[in-house]
Structure formats: structure tokens, C-alpha cells
Design an enzyme around this catalytic site. Structure first.
Site, PDB file in Angstrom:
ATOM      1  N   ASP A 198      -0.219   5.223   0.966  1.00 39.05           N
ATOM      2  CA  ASP A 198      -0.496   6.141   2.074  1.00 39.05           C
ATOM      3  C   ASP A 198      -0.647   5.382   3.387  1.00 39.05           C
ATOM      4  O   ASP A 198      -1.463   4.459   3.495  1.00 39.05           O
ATOM      5  CB  ASP A 198      -1.789   6.922   1.810  1.00 39.05           C
ATOM      6  CG  ASP A 198      -1.662   7.876   0.638  1.00 39.05           C
ATOM      7  OD1 ASP A 198      -0.600   8.496   0.491  1.00 39.05           O
ATOM      8  OD2 ASP A 198      -2.631   7.992  -0.138  1.00 39.05           O
ATOM      9  N   ASP A 255       0.862  -1.167   0.000  1.00 40.16           N
ATOM     10  CA  ASP A 255       0.000   0.000   0.000  1.00 40.16           C
ATOM     11  C   ASP A 255       0.908   1.230   0.000  1.00 40.16           C
ATOM     12  O   ASP A 255       2.107   1.125   0.274  1.00 40.16           O
ATOM     13  CB  ASP A 255      -0.891  -0.031   1.243  1.00 40.16           C
ATOM     14  CG  ASP A 255      -1.611   1.272   1.486  1.00 40.16           C
ATOM     15  OD1 ASP A 255      -2.335   1.715   0.576  1.00 40.16           O
ATOM     16  OD2 ASP A 255      -1.443   1.852   2.563  1.00 40.16           O
TER      17      ASP A 255
END
Length: 228
Positions: A11, A9
Site C-alpha cells: 500500500d 511494500d
């Protein structure tokens, strides 16, 4: 030969972008005369696609309102980036972890709720883009926690679910990984709590990137043994 596909991922996992995200969201709400959500509420939806995130923040409004705010958010965020008034900083150890894994037999990918433009910009800014074979974003279809994004990433490199491990900081990452049949490593420094990560399917949760290699080995072993 078995593949080793590791998907990050962005953020809250690689990049601490909470100031930029919350600032842009507050400005978007205020631009249309809406009371901005709290800092906590904004961070709670980081990771899912923009319009569904805004819909969660203002469930009593119609879809066209969500869409309008989403466009304003994009404009504000783009303006912040263009002016240099944006903070999307790599977490400690993130750059070393990615470059270290890229030097092994691992194939690396990204699956993020960011737009493609946003993801490409931040990865290039930090000199990481060339390490990722696959970059899948909110622009590619159903967002997290739907497995679509991760399924596309696996298709990009020809990896099976049992050869794939997702690394993320939210319940949406863990749920996506499990729905796709992949391994799930949670990180404690992002936007959801350790308890939430464990409850939503994390095989392992780490507190520092220095623990990542051992966590990946542990999850691979668990998947090989058929343990959930």
C-alpha cells in the site's frame, strides 16, 4: 554468489489503496459510534499492523476497543472486495518495474502491513503474485517498523541484510529496513513525505518507478562501500 533481494511494500508503494483504506476505516468507526479520524490521520498509519494503527488513531480507548474496530474494518474491507466496490490500483510503472526486475537475477519479496489474505488478493488481482518468492504480512508477527517481517523475508530466500533492499513509502518501511541492516529506497508518491523518508533512513528517494534501477544500483554501491 551474492544474492540480490528486493522487497516491496504494498500500500502506497505498488498499490494506491487510500480510498479503500480510508473508506473502510471511516465505516468501522461509525459502526461503533466513534468520530472517524481525518483522511490525513488515517493515511499516517498506513503501513503498520491494523490494531496498532487503530490504537494510534484512538489512544484514549482500551485495547479491546481497538480489537473490535479492527475486526469490523476487516469485515467492511472484505465486503467491499466481494462486491467489487474497492479501488486498489497499481501506480504507474509498478507492473513494469516488478516484471522487469523479475526477469533479472533479482529475488523479489513483499513486506506489508496488509493481512495475508489482503496481500495475496491484491497481488493476484494485478498478476504479480508469481513474481514474489516471499510475501510477509502483518499476520506473521510484530509489524513495521520492527524488523521481524523483513528478517523473515530474508530467511525465506537465504539473503543477508547487505544483500537486501527495501522499497517503501513510509517511515515505517525505512525504519524497518535500517533496523534489519538492509538498504532503504523511499518512494515519493505514497503516504509519507520525502523529508520524513529521509529523516527515517532512506538511502535514496525516487519520484518515479523509471528511476528505480539507478536507485537500486546506488544503494548497492553505498552498502558495498559501507556507507550509511
Amino acid at each position: 554468489m551474492s544474492l540480490n533481494f528486493i522487497v516491496f511494500d504494498c500500500d502506497g508503494t505498488l498499490v494506491d489503496s487510500q480510498h479503500a483504506i480510508t473508506s473502510a476505516m471511516v465505516q468501522a468507526f461509525e459502526a461503533h459510534g466513534h468520530t472517524p479520524p481525518s483522511h490525513h490521520d488515517i493515511l499516517s498509519v498506513v503501513g503498520i499492523s491494523l490494531e496498532p494503527a487503530i490504537a494510534r488513531l484512538m489512544p484514549d480507548h482500551e485495547a479491546h476497543v481497538h480489537g473490535t474496530l479492527a475486526e469490523t474494518y476487516k469485515d467492511v474491507f472484505s465486503g467491499m472486495r466481494a462486491s467489487g466496490d474497492i479501488g486498489e490500483y497499481l501506480y504507474d510503472g509498478a507492473h513494469d518495474a516488478v516484471t522487469r526486475l523479475a526477469a533479472t537475477d533479482a529475488l523479489l519479496g513483499v513486506a506489508t502491513g496488509k493481512s495475508r489474505r489482503g496481500a495475496e488478493n491484491v497481488l493476484k488481482e494485478h498478476g504479480l503474485r508469481d513474481h514474489f518468492i516471499s510475501v510477509r504480512t502483518a499476520d506473521d508477527g510484530p509489524g513495521k517498523p520492527h524488523p521481524h517481517m523483513l528478517n523473515l523475508a530474508m530467511g525465506d530466500v537465504g539473503a543477508d541484510p547487505h544483500e537486501t533492499i527495501m522499497i517503501g513509502d513510509t517511515s515505517y518501511d525505512m525504519e524497518m529496513a535500517r533496523a534489519a541492516g538492509a538498504g532503504a529506497v523511499g518512494v515519493s508518491w505514497g503516504y509519507h513525505t520525502v523529508d520524513v523518508l529521509k529523516q527515517t533512513g532512506a538511502h535514496v528517494v525516487i519520484d518515479d518507478f523509471s528511476a528505480l534501477d539507478d536507485a537500486l544500483a546506488q544503494v548497492r554501491h553505498m552498502m558495498h562501500e559501507g556507507k550509511s
